[in-house]
Design an enzyme around this catalytic site. Structure first.
Site, PDB file in Angstrom:
ATOM      1  N   VAL A   1      76.333  65.999  45.787  1.00 51.67           N
ATOM      2  CA  VAL A   1      75.460  65.590  44.775  1.00 51.67           C
ATOM      3  C   VAL A   1      73.650  65.169  45.184  1.00 51.67           C
ATOM      4  O   VAL A   1      74.046  64.275  45.462  1.00 51.67           O
ATOM      5  CB  VAL A   1      76.168  64.791  43.955  1.00 51.67           C
ATOM      6  CG1 VAL A   1      75.290  64.354  42.239  1.00 51.67           C
ATOM      7  CG2 VAL A   1      77.323  65.508  42.921  1.00 51.67           C
ATOM      8  N   PRO A   2      73.213  66.207  45.756  1.00 54.61           N
ATOM      9  CA  PRO A   2      71.972  65.457  46.526  1.00 54.61           C
ATOM     10  C   PRO A   2      71.342  64.289  45.615  1.00 54.61           C
ATOM     11  O   PRO A   2      70.187  64.655  45.499  1.00 54.61           O
ATOM     12  CB  PRO A   2      71.128  66.847  46.536  1.00 54.61           C
ATOM     13  CG  PRO A   2      71.877  67.820  45.953  1.00 54.61           C
ATOM     14  CD  PRO A   2      73.038  67.491  44.892  1.00 54.61           C
ATOM     15  N   CYS A   3      71.488  63.348  45.196  1.00 57.50           N
ATOM     16  CA  CYS A   3      70.805  62.211  45.240  1.00 57.50           C
ATOM     17  C   CYS A   3      69.097  61.370  46.087  1.00 57.50           C
ATOM     18  O   CYS A   3      68.164  61.494  45.554  1.00 57.50           O
ATOM     19  CB  CYS A   3      71.758  60.972  44.583  1.00 57.50           C
ATOM     20  SG  CYS A   3      72.123  60.091  46.018  1.00 57.50           S
ATOM     21  N   HIS A   4      69.498  61.723  46.735  1.00 59.00           N
ATOM     22  CA  HIS A   4      68.460  61.953  47.681  1.00 59.00           C
ATOM     23  C   HIS A   4      67.152  62.585  47.430  1.00 59.00           C
ATOM     24  O   HIS A   4      66.221  62.650  47.590  1.00 59.00           O
ATOM     25  CB  HIS A   4      68.625  61.375  48.865  1.00 59.00           C
ATOM     26  CG  HIS A   4      69.033  63.444  49.969  1.00 59.00           C
ATOM     27  ND1 HIS A   4      70.493  63.392  49.871  1.00 59.00           N
ATOM     28  CD2 HIS A   4      68.492  64.643  50.271  1.00 59.00           C
ATOM     29  CE1 HIS A   4      70.038  65.506  49.650  1.00 59.00           C
ATOM     30  NE2 HIS A   4      69.172  65.817  50.178  1.00 59.00           N
TER      31      HIS A   4
END
Length: 257
Positions: A165-168
DNA sequence: TGGGTGACGCTCC
DNA sequence: GGGAGCGCCACCC
Protein backbone atom coordinates in the site's frame (compact mmCIF):
# COMPACT_ATOMS: atom_id res chain seq x y z
CA UNK A 1 -2.56 -20.81 1.56
CA UNK A 2 -0.37 -23.82 0.97
CA UNK A 3 1.06 -24.25 4.43
CA UNK A 4 -0.50 -27.32 5.99
CA UNK A 5 -0.94 -28.09 9.67
CA UNK A 6 1.47 -30.99 9.14
CA UNK A 7 4.07 -28.57 7.83
CA UNK A 8 3.51 -26.30 10.81
CA UNK A 9 3.83 -29.22 13.18
CA UNK A 10 7.06 -30.22 11.47
CA UNK A 11 8.31 -26.65 11.72
CA UNK A 12 7.60 -26.65 15.44
CA UNK A 13 9.36 -29.95 15.94
CA UNK A 14 12.38 -28.72 14.01
CA UNK A 15 12.65 -25.16 15.24
CA UNK A 16 10.25 -25.01 18.17
CA UNK A 17 12.83 -25.81 20.80
CA UNK A 18 14.91 -22.77 19.97
CA UNK A 19 11.98 -20.44 19.53
CA UNK A 20 10.03 -21.54 22.58
CA UNK A 21 13.05 -21.63 24.84
CA UNK A 22 12.92 -17.88 25.48
CA UNK A 23 9.17 -17.41 25.67
CA UNK A 24 6.07 -19.53 26.12
CA UNK A 25 4.60 -19.73 22.66
CA UNK A 26 2.07 -22.43 23.56
CA UNK A 27 -1.10 -20.28 23.41
CA UNK A 28 0.25 -18.54 20.32
CA UNK A 29 0.72 -21.86 18.56
CA UNK A 30 -2.75 -23.10 19.55
CA UNK A 31 -4.42 -19.91 18.34
CA UNK A 32 -2.45 -19.89 15.11
CA UNK A 33 -3.18 -23.53 14.35
CA UNK A 34 -6.86 -22.96 15.04
CA UNK A 35 -7.41 -20.61 12.09
CA UNK A 36 -4.42 -21.30 9.88
CA UNK A 37 -0.94 -20.01 10.61
CA UNK A 38 0.50 -17.01 8.84
CA UNK A 39 3.29 -17.58 6.35
CA UNK A 40 6.25 -15.37 5.53
CA UNK A 41 8.89 -14.98 2.88
CA UNK A 42 11.61 -12.43 2.17
CA UNK A 43 11.94 -10.29 -0.93
CA UNK A 44 14.33 -7.58 -2.06
CA UNK A 45 12.79 -4.11 -2.07
CA UNK A 46 13.85 -0.45 -2.36
CA UNK A 47 13.75 -0.39 1.46
CA UNK A 48 16.09 -3.39 1.68
CA UNK A 49 15.18 -7.02 2.33
CA UNK A 50 11.53 -7.14 3.35
CA UNK A 51 9.88 -9.80 5.50
CA UNK A 52 6.36 -10.22 4.13
CA UNK A 53 3.55 -12.07 5.92
CA UNK A 54 0.29 -13.31 4.44
CA UNK A 55 -2.64 -15.29 5.72
CA UNK A 56 -5.83 -16.71 4.19
CA UNK A 57 -7.22 -13.20 3.53
CA UNK A 58 -4.12 -11.75 1.91
CA UNK A 59 -0.93 -9.86 2.75
CA UNK A 60 -1.03 -8.56 6.30
CA UNK A 61 2.42 -7.32 7.27
CA UNK A 62 5.72 -6.26 5.75
CA UNK A 63 8.82 -4.96 7.50
CA UNK A 64 12.43 -4.36 6.50
CA UNK A 65 13.85 -4.46 10.02
CA UNK A 66 14.66 -7.97 11.35
CA UNK A 67 18.23 -9.19 10.98
CA UNK A 68 17.42 -12.90 10.70
CA UNK A 69 14.50 -15.25 10.18
CA UNK A 70 14.63 -16.23 13.82
CA UNK A 71 14.49 -12.57 14.88
CA UNK A 72 11.54 -12.05 12.59
CA UNK A 73 9.55 -15.06 13.83
CA UNK A 74 10.09 -13.90 17.40
CA UNK A 75 9.22 -10.28 16.58
CA UNK A 76 6.03 -11.34 14.82
CA UNK A 77 4.98 -13.64 17.64
CA UNK A 78 5.55 -10.95 20.26
CA UNK A 79 3.87 -8.20 18.25
CA UNK A 80 0.82 -10.06 16.94
CA UNK A 81 0.57 -13.06 19.24
CA UNK A 82 0.62 -15.40 16.24
CA UNK A 83 2.89 -18.03 14.80
CA UNK A 84 4.46 -17.39 11.42
CA UNK A 85 6.11 -20.09 9.32
CA UNK A 86 8.14 -19.97 6.08
CA UNK A 87 5.93 -19.77 3.02
CA UNK A 88 5.67 -22.48 0.40
CA UNK A 89 3.59 -20.26 -1.86
CA UNK A 90 5.95 -19.24 -4.68
CA UNK A 91 3.18 -17.49 -6.59
CA UNK A 92 2.61 -15.10 -3.71
CA UNK A 93 6.29 -14.27 -3.27
CA UNK A 94 6.69 -13.72 -7.01
CA UNK A 95 3.70 -11.38 -7.00
CA UNK A 96 5.10 -9.33 -4.11
CA UNK A 97 8.60 -9.24 -5.60
CA UNK A 98 7.08 -7.86 -8.80
CA UNK A 99 5.36 -5.12 -6.80
CA UNK A 100 8.64 -4.23 -5.11
CA UNK A 101 10.24 -4.04 -8.54
CA UNK A 102 7.61 -1.54 -9.66
CA UNK A 103 4.73 -3.50 -11.12
CA UNK A 104 1.14 -2.56 -10.34
CA UNK A 105 -0.02 -4.03 -7.03
CA UNK A 106 -2.62 -6.67 -7.71
CA UNK A 107 -2.70 -8.58 -4.48
CA UNK A 108 -5.23 -8.90 -1.69
CA UNK A 109 -4.33 -7.02 1.47
CA UNK A 110 -5.82 -8.30 4.72
CA UNK A 111 -7.53 -5.28 6.30
CA UNK A 112 -9.80 -7.33 8.55
CA UNK A 113 -8.47 -5.76 11.75
CA UNK A 114 -8.89 -2.19 10.46
CA UNK A 115 -11.71 0.26 11.16
CA UNK A 116 -13.97 1.22 8.21
CA UNK A 117 -12.18 4.58 7.91
CA UNK A 118 -8.73 2.97 7.94
CA UNK A 119 -9.90 0.47 5.33
CA UNK A 120 -11.22 3.20 3.01
CA UNK A 121 -7.98 5.17 3.37
CA UNK A 122 -5.83 2.12 2.57
CA UNK A 123 -7.99 1.33 -0.47
CA UNK A 124 -7.75 4.89 -1.79
CA UNK A 125 -3.97 4.96 -1.35
CA UNK A 126 -3.66 1.58 -3.09
CA UNK A 127 -5.10 3.17 -6.23
CA UNK A 128 -2.46 5.92 -6.53
CA UNK A 129 -0.44 4.88 -9.59
CA UNK A 130 3.33 4.53 -9.60
CA UNK A 131 4.93 7.82 -10.64
CA UNK A 132 2.08 9.87 -9.18
CA UNK A 133 1.46 11.49 -5.78
CA UNK A 134 -1.63 12.81 -4.00
CA UNK A 135 -2.08 15.04 -0.93
CA UNK A 136 -3.32 13.81 2.46
CA UNK A 137 -6.38 16.03 2.06
CA UNK A 138 -7.23 14.41 -1.25
CA UNK A 139 -7.05 10.94 0.31
CA UNK A 140 -9.37 12.16 3.06
CA UNK A 141 -11.82 13.52 0.48
CA UNK A 142 -11.76 10.29 -1.55
CA UNK A 143 -12.25 8.28 1.64
CA UNK A 144 -15.43 10.24 2.32
CA UNK A 145 -14.10 12.38 5.19
CA UNK A 146 -12.94 15.63 3.55
CA UNK A 147 -11.65 17.21 6.75
CA UNK A 148 -9.84 14.15 8.08
CA UNK A 149 -6.46 14.78 6.47
CA UNK A 150 -4.76 14.55 9.81
CA UNK A 151 -6.43 11.24 10.52
CA UNK A 152 -5.15 10.02 7.14
CA UNK A 153 -1.64 10.77 8.37
CA UNK A 154 -2.30 8.60 11.42
CA UNK A 155 -3.43 5.73 9.20
CA UNK A 156 -0.32 6.09 7.02
CA UNK A 157 1.92 6.10 10.08
CA UNK A 158 0.55 2.68 10.98
CA UNK A 159 0.53 1.21 7.46
CA UNK A 160 1.32 -2.48 8.09
CA UNK A 161 2.28 -3.10 4.45
CA UNK A 162 4.62 -0.31 3.23
CA UNK A 163 5.34 -0.28 -0.53
CA UNK A 164 2.44 -2.70 -1.11
CA UNK A 165 0.00 0.00 0.00
CA UNK A 166 2.10 2.90 -1.34
CA UNK A 167 1.85 5.38 1.53
CA UNK A 168 5.04 7.04 0.24
CA UNK A 169 2.89 8.46 -2.59
CA UNK A 170 0.88 10.58 -0.14
CA UNK A 171 2.35 14.05 0.26
CA UNK A 172 1.42 17.37 1.85
CA UNK A 173 -1.03 19.72 0.21
CA UNK A 174 1.69 22.35 -0.30
CA UNK A 175 3.69 19.94 -2.47
CA UNK A 176 6.31 19.01 0.11
CA UNK A 177 6.80 15.30 0.60
CA UNK A 178 6.08 15.33 4.34
CA UNK A 179 6.95 12.71 6.90
CA UNK A 180 7.67 8.99 6.50
CA UNK A 181 8.05 6.23 9.05
CA UNK A 182 11.28 4.89 7.58
CA UNK A 183 12.80 8.41 7.32
CA UNK A 184 11.49 11.31 5.16
CA UNK A 185 14.63 11.14 3.01
CA UNK A 186 13.79 7.55 2.03
CA UNK A 187 10.37 8.77 0.93
CA UNK A 188 11.98 11.30 -1.42
CA UNK A 189 14.28 8.65 -2.89
CA UNK A 190 11.41 6.19 -3.35
CA UNK A 191 9.43 8.81 -5.25
CA UNK A 192 12.37 9.87 -7.41
CA UNK A 193 12.97 6.23 -8.22
CA UNK A 194 9.36 6.07 -9.44
CA UNK A 195 9.93 9.08 -11.67
CA UNK A 196 8.17 11.71 -9.54
CA UNK A 197 9.71 15.18 -10.06
CA UNK A 198 9.88 15.88 -6.34
CA UNK A 199 11.50 19.35 -6.50
CA UNK A 200 9.15 20.54 -9.22
CA UNK A 201 6.09 19.46 -7.23
CA UNK A 202 7.36 21.22 -4.11
CA UNK A 203 7.16 24.45 -6.12
CA UNK A 204 3.84 23.76 -7.85
CA UNK A 205 1.76 20.70 -6.89
CA UNK A 206 -0.97 21.69 -9.37
CA UNK A 207 -0.71 22.34 -13.10
CA UNK A 208 -3.37 23.80 -15.42
CA UNK A 209 -3.68 24.51 -19.11
CA UNK A 210 -5.67 27.30 -20.77
CA UNK A 211 -6.29 25.06 -23.78
CA UNK A 212 -8.88 23.06 -21.83
CA UNK A 213 -9.39 25.24 -18.74
CA UNK A 214 -8.57 22.21 -16.56
CA UNK A 215 -6.30 21.94 -13.51
CA UNK A 216 -4.64 18.64 -12.44
CA UNK A 217 -2.37 17.27 -9.77
CA UNK A 218 1.09 17.84 -11.25
CA UNK A 219 1.72 14.09 -11.58
CA UNK A 220 -1.67 13.25 -13.11
CA UNK A 221 -1.18 11.42 -16.40
CA UNK A 222 -3.09 14.22 -18.12
CA UNK A 223 -0.95 16.96 -16.56
CA UNK A 224 2.17 15.31 -17.91
CA UNK A 225 0.88 15.71 -21.46
CA UNK A 226 0.49 19.49 -21.20
CA UNK A 227 2.92 21.22 -23.55
CA UNK A 228 5.62 23.29 -21.92
CA UNK A 229 4.29 26.56 -23.36
CA UNK A 230 0.80 25.83 -22.02
CA UNK A 231 1.79 24.80 -18.49
CA UNK A 232 0.35 27.03 -15.75
CA UNK A 233 1.79 25.96 -12.37
CA UNK A 234 -0.18 26.62 -9.18
CA UNK A 235 0.82 26.37 -5.54
CA UNK A 236 -2.72 25.57 -4.41
CA UNK A 237 -6.02 24.39 -5.83
CA UNK A 238 -7.85 27.46 -4.61
CA UNK A 239 -5.46 29.65 -6.61
CA UNK A 240 -6.17 27.60 -9.73
CA UNK A 241 -9.93 27.75 -9.17
CA UNK A 242 -9.72 31.49 -8.58
CA UNK A 243 -7.93 31.74 -11.93
CA UNK A 244 -10.92 30.06 -13.58
CA UNK A 245 -9.73 26.46 -13.95
CA UNK A 246 -11.95 23.48 -13.17
CA UNK A 247 -10.67 20.22 -11.62
CA UNK A 248 -9.57 17.34 -13.84
CA UNK A 249 -12.09 14.49 -13.82
CA UNK A 250 -9.33 11.89 -13.77
CA UNK A 251 -7.26 13.03 -10.78
CA UNK A 252 -10.07 15.04 -9.09
CA UNK A 253 -7.97 17.67 -7.28
CA UNK A 254 -9.78 19.37 -4.39
CA UNK A 255 -9.24 22.62 -2.54
CA UNK A 256 -8.35 21.65 1.02
CA UNK A 257 -11.26 21.60 3.46
C1' DT B 1 -15.66 8.09 28.36
C1' DG B 2 -13.11 11.90 27.56
C1' DG B 3 -8.72 13.76 26.99
C1' DG B 4 -4.28 13.11 24.55
C1' DT B 5 -2.03 12.42 20.19
C1' DG B 6 -0.51 12.93 15.37
C1' DA B 7 3.30 11.04 8.40
C1' DC B 8 -2.13 17.60 8.19
C1' DG B 9 -3.52 22.27 6.74
C1' DC B 10 -4.89 26.99 7.30
C1' DT B 11 -4.10 31.78 8.88
C1' DC B 12 -1.37 35.17 10.76
C1' DC B 13 2.77 37.56 11.38
C1' DG C 1 9.53 31.97 3.04
C1' DG C 2 8.74 29.90 7.28
C1' DG C 3 7.42 29.25 12.06
C1' DA C 4 3.72 29.56 15.73
C1' DG C 5 -0.81 28.74 16.92
C1' DC C 6 -4.95 26.64 16.31
C1' DG C 7 -8.60 23.69 14.22
C1' DC C 8 -9.68 19.42 12.59
C1' DC C 9 -10.73 14.24 12.78
C1' DA C 10 -10.21 9.41 14.05
C1' DC C 11 -8.22 6.52 17.23
C1' DC C 12 -6.21 5.05 21.51
C1' DC C 13 -5.80 4.41 26.01
Amino acid sequence: MNVSDERIAAMLREAGEDITAKKDFGPLVERSLADGADAFFTAGSPLGTMYVVFGPRGVKYATPHPASEEDFVRHYGETFGRLVVPSEDDAMSEKISAIFEGEKAEVAVDLSDKTPFQRRVMEVVSRIPRGEVRPYGWVAEEAGAPRASRAVGSVMAKNPVPLIVPCHRVIRNDGKTGNYGFDPERKVRLLEREGVPVEEIAKAPYVATPTTGIVCHATCRNARRIKRENRRPFRSMSAAVDAGFRPCKVCRPVAAA
